[in-house]
Scaffold this motif. Structure first.
Motif, PDB file in Angstrom:
ATOM      1  N   GLY A  96      -3.119  14.319 -11.332  1.00  0.00           N
ATOM      2  CA  GLY A  96      -4.154  14.789 -10.433  1.00  0.00           C
ATOM      3  C   GLY A  96      -4.618  13.788  -9.395  1.00  0.00           C
ATOM      4  O   GLY A  96      -3.825  13.053  -8.799  1.00  0.00           O
ATOM      5  N   ILE A  97      -5.922  13.757  -9.176  1.00  0.00           N
ATOM      6  CA  ILE A  97      -6.524  12.886  -8.166  1.00  0.00           C
ATOM      7  C   ILE A  97      -6.250  11.422  -8.487  1.00  0.00           C
ATOM      8  O   ILE A  97      -5.970  10.620  -7.591  1.00  0.00           O
ATOM      9  N   GLY A  98      -6.308  11.054  -9.760  1.00  0.00           N
ATOM     10  CA  GLY A  98      -6.067   9.670 -10.143  1.00  0.00           C
ATOM     11  C   GLY A  98      -4.664   9.217  -9.797  1.00  0.00           C
ATOM     12  O   GLY A  98      -4.463   8.113  -9.274  1.00  0.00           O
ATOM     13  N   ALA A  99      -3.669  10.065 -10.073  1.00  0.00           N
ATOM     14  CA  ALA A  99      -2.283   9.718  -9.760  1.00  0.00           C
ATOM     15  C   ALA A  99      -2.081   9.613  -8.257  1.00  0.00           C
ATOM     16  O   ALA A  99      -1.417   8.686  -7.768  1.00  0.00           O
ATOM     17  N   ALA A 100      -2.637  10.558  -7.502  1.00  0.00           N
ATOM     18  CA  ALA A 100      -2.513  10.520  -6.046  1.00  0.00           C
ATOM     19  C   ALA A 100      -3.162   9.265  -5.477  1.00  0.00           C
ATOM     20  O   ALA A 100      -2.657   8.664  -4.523  1.00  0.00           O
ATOM     21  N   THR A 101      -4.276   8.857  -6.072  1.00  0.00           N
ATOM     22  CA  THR A 101      -4.960   7.644  -5.624  1.00  0.00           C
ATOM     23  C   THR A 101      -4.132   6.410  -5.926  1.00  0.00           C
ATOM     24  O   THR A 101      -4.003   5.508  -5.088  1.00  0.00           O
ATOM     25  N   ALA A 102      -3.574   6.352  -7.126  1.00  0.00           N
ATOM     26  CA  ALA A 102      -2.728   5.214  -7.493  1.00  0.00           C
ATOM     27  C   ALA A 102      -1.560   5.087  -6.523  1.00  0.00           C
ATOM     28  O   ALA A 102      -1.234   3.984  -6.054  1.00  0.00           O
ATOM     29  N   GLU A 103      -0.934   6.200  -6.201  1.00  0.00           N
ATOM     30  CA  GLU A 103       0.211   6.179  -5.287  1.00  0.00           C
ATOM     31  C   GLU A 103      -0.197   5.699  -3.901  1.00  0.00           C
ATOM     32  O   GLU A 103       0.499   4.890  -3.280  1.00  0.00           O
ATOM     33  N   LEU A 104      -1.348   6.160  -3.411  1.00  0.00           N
ATOM     34  CA  LEU A 104      -1.778   5.788  -2.069  1.00  0.00           C
ATOM     35  C   LEU A 104      -2.199   4.325  -1.994  1.00  0.00           C
ATOM     36  O   LEU A 104      -1.870   3.623  -1.028  1.00  0.00           O
ATOM     37  N   LEU A 105      -2.911   3.845  -3.005  1.00  0.00           N
ATOM     38  CA  LEU A 105      -3.304   2.433  -3.010  1.00  0.00           C
ATOM     39  C   LEU A 105      -2.085   1.529  -3.058  1.00  0.00           C
ATOM     40  O   LEU A 105      -2.055   0.467  -2.425  1.00  0.00           O
ATOM     41  N   ALA A 106      -1.068   1.955  -3.799  1.00  0.00           N
ATOM     42  CA  ALA A 106       0.174   1.182  -3.853  1.00  0.00           C
ATOM     43  C   ALA A 106       0.869   1.186  -2.497  1.00  0.00           C
ATOM     44  O   ALA A 106       1.415   0.161  -2.057  1.00  0.00           O
ATOM     45  N   GLU A 107       0.859   2.320  -1.822  1.00  0.00           N
ATOM     46  CA  GLU A 107       1.446   2.401  -0.484  1.00  0.00           C
ATOM     47  C   GLU A 107       0.780   1.417   0.468  1.00  0.00           C
ATOM     48  O   GLU A 107       1.426   0.899   1.388  1.00  0.00           O
ATOM     49  N   ARG A 108      -0.494   1.166   0.232  1.00  0.00           N
ATOM     50  CA  ARG A 108      -1.245   0.268   1.109  1.00  0.00           C
ATOM     51  C   ARG A 108      -1.219  -1.178   0.630  1.00  0.00           C
ATOM     52  O   ARG A 108      -1.979  -2.012   1.121  1.00  0.00           O
ATOM     53  N   GLY A 109      -0.336  -1.453  -0.327  1.00  0.00           N
ATOM     54  CA  GLY A 109      -0.067  -2.834  -0.692  1.00  0.00           C
ATOM     55  C   GLY A 109      -0.691  -3.343  -1.962  1.00  0.00           C
ATOM     56  O   GLY A 109      -0.428  -4.469  -2.379  1.00  0.00           O
ATOM     57  N   ALA A 110      -1.536  -2.550  -2.627  1.00  0.00           N
ATOM     58  CA  ALA A 110      -2.199  -3.019  -3.842  1.00  0.00           C
ATOM     59  C   ALA A 110      -1.234  -3.016  -5.029  1.00  0.00           C
ATOM     60  O   ALA A 110      -0.296  -2.210  -5.093  1.00  0.00           O
ATOM     61  N   HIS A 111      -1.466  -3.935  -5.943  1.00  0.00           N
ATOM     62  CA  HIS A 111      -0.821  -3.888  -7.259  1.00  0.00           C
ATOM     63  C   HIS A 111      -1.682  -2.947  -8.091  1.00  0.00           C
ATOM     64  O   HIS A 111      -2.823  -3.279  -8.428  1.00  0.00           O
TER      65      HIS A 111
END
Length: 250
Positions: free
Chosen positions: A19-34
């Motif tokens: 859900g929202i948590g997975a989508a957030t994890a993916e987007l934060l990773a796209e923006r360079g976060a570990h």
């Protein structure tokens, strides 16, 4: 990959296996976060991590039941170690949302909702925010709900738990903001996820009450979370951002 404004930062996202948590994890990773993907389901967590890595991102899975203060303590310890000694972003996305008449809610159900939706964020912030403050920077984003703003029959338990989280958001902004830790929240409206699939046409009916007239995609909520987690929101503190298609505006 998008712009890497979060490069070098460690982000812990709870409820990140769907859900929202997975989508957030993916987007934060796209923006360079570990990204540290925290959740109960190891299989789903592994799938999220694998997807992030396949797209060039950095992610690891942390199994977390988040049933009590001890499980929250264990998660923060493991996250800090895996993050190289620091967690820079915390997204409190884990939550449960049982609906139904107040009289039919069992004591165990009441406890479960408040344990995960209120107590867990409290314990995680209590352990991670002081370290962020000590470093002079950090971002915490709490995932609330639009029904924390107005009363809805059958949503008293869920809505009240998130209303408590809204108040905590404001209190934490005042407590930790002067030390450089920004604390904000998003209030999603009806969102298509695996968890809301059981609502069937009810989800569309709820969404139809808002100007947007449709449910959100999980990615749309994640975009708001990523904004609050990033430096472009550097002057945003203690905000409760509605991402509900305009429902609470009308």
């Amino acid at each position: 990959m998008g712009f890497l404004d979060l490069a070098g930062r460690v982000a812990l996202v709870t409820g990140a296996t769907s859900g929202i948590g997975a989508a957030t994890a993916e987007l934060l990773a796209e923006r360079g976060a570990h990204v540290l993907v925290a959740g109960r389901d190891t299989t789903r967590g592994g799938t999220v991590v694998a997807g992030i890595r396949e797209h060039g991102g950095k992610a690891d899975f942390l199994a977390a039941a988040l049933a009590d203060a001890e499980s929250a303590r264990q998660l923060t310890q493991e996250a800090t170690e895996l993050g190289g000694g620091h967690v820079d972003i915390l997204v409190n996305s884990a939550g449960i949302f049982p609906f139904g008449p107040t009289a039919q809610a069992s004591p165990a159900e009441v406890d479960a909702v408040y344990d995960l939706n209120v107590k867990t964020p409290f314990h995680l912030v209590a352990r991670l925010a002081p370290a962020m403050a000590g470093r002079g920077s950090g971002a915490i984003v709490n995932v609330s709900t639009m029904v924390a703003e107005y009363g809805v029959a059958g949503m008293a338990l869920y809505g009240s738990s998130k209303a408590a989280l809204n108040l905590l958001t404001k209190a934490w902004a005042d407590e930790f903001g002067p030390q450089g830790v920004r604390v904000n929240a998003v209030e999603p409206g009806p969102t298509r996820t695996g968890g809301t699939a059981a609502m069937g046409e009810g989800l569309d009916a709820l969404a139809a009450q808002a100007p947007a007239g449709r449910p959100a995609a999980a990615r749309e909520i994640a975009e708001a979370i990523a904004y609050l987690a990033g430096d472009t929101a550097s002057y945003v503190q203690g905000a409760i951002l509605p991402v509900d298609g305009g429902r609470t505006a009308v």
